[in-house]
Scaffold this active site. Sequence first.
Site, PDB file in Angstrom:
ATOM      1  N   THR A 150       0.964  -1.008  -0.090  1.00 48.98           N
ATOM      2  CA  THR A 150       0.113   0.215   0.465  1.00 48.98           C
ATOM      3  C   THR A 150       0.749   1.523   0.454  1.00 48.98           C
ATOM      4  OG1 THR A 150      -1.825  -1.201   1.492  1.00 48.98           O
ATOM      5  CG2 THR A 150      -1.712   1.273   1.108  1.00 48.98           C
ATOM      6  N   ASP A 151       0.630   2.338  -1.157  1.00 51.24           N
ATOM      7  CA  ASP A 151       1.377   3.308  -0.793  1.00 51.24           C
ATOM      8  C   ASP A 151       0.015   4.483  -0.967  1.00 51.24           C
ATOM      9  OD1 ASP A 151       2.941   5.488  -1.123  1.00 51.24           O
ATOM     10  OD2 ASP A 151       3.189   5.401  -3.714  1.00 51.24           O
ATOM     11  N   LYS A 152       0.089   4.969   0.799  1.00 50.51           N
ATOM     12  CA  LYS A 152      -0.424   5.990   0.964  1.00 50.51           C
ATOM     13  C   LYS A 152      -0.699   7.284   0.559  1.00 50.51           C
ATOM     14  CE  LYS A 152       1.606   6.946   5.749  1.00 50.51           C
ATOM     15  NZ  LYS A 152       1.103   8.237   5.061  1.00 50.51           N
ATOM     16  N   THR A 153       0.844   7.684   0.046  1.00 48.94           N
ATOM     17  CA  THR A 153       1.096   8.828  -0.170  1.00 48.94           C
ATOM     18  C   THR A 153       0.492  10.016  -1.261  1.00 48.94           C
ATOM     19  OG1 THR A 153       3.462   8.897   0.517  1.00 48.94           O
ATOM     20  CG2 THR A 153       3.314  10.342  -0.589  1.00 48.94           C
TER      21      THR A 153
END
Length: 244
Positions: A21-24
């Site tokens: 997961t990449d939340k940026t």
Amino acid sequence: NVIVRKLPSVETLGCTSVICTDKTGTLTTNEMTTVSLVLLEHAADGTPQIAEHPVSGFSYSPVGHVQGIVSDDEVKSVPLGSVADIAAVSALCNDAKIVGNDLALDNDGDEEVVNEDGKTVGISHTKDDNKKDKRKRKAKKSTTSNEKIYERVGEPTEAALCVLAEKLGGMSHYLDGPPHLDKRGLHVNVPPSIIACANVNAWRSSYPRRATLEFSRDRKSMSVLCSYPHGDYPQTAADFHNIP
């Protein structure tokens, strides 16, 4: 324990063992802000100590200060000190910049802003208490509510360092004297297009970049080589070495 925006996207997975997961920029605003500055200083008895200075302000606005460090004065009075060196590194070893959006402000009572040479470099905005003008401004704000007054051009980390250099000051004359802020924390005498990157631009014009060593996995750093201002003798610690 996965964070998702829509539950059906998880229900269709079935069986899985690893989720990356990449939340940026999705769960966050994709902005970075310098919140603390750590320096090696001397205590009252002369022994070295590590001191942490909280940094006020938010987002990419240059309005704020570093606690325990007098803005402008520290860089000007101690040009070979650690604070001036940090300001130089933050401004020079950096490819980002902060831009100010004057259109996000009111256009009532505009005044010209001139530089040291007397050349007009921007428009300042002054407050008008006329009720009719207030209604006009209120209607105008509704059309620009999605526009940010300060935005970055470049990477978020480098943009945060640009803002730190602005808060340390010392290179721009636009904020000489006590600042005059409105209720939103904006300078009423200097427009965002000027104040957004005034000190950084002054650093970069005084110390032109001659070469860049790009970031690499092996070096884990970026370096730039800057020349002395107008061929003068070194004035700050940044002049004695390649800015790391």
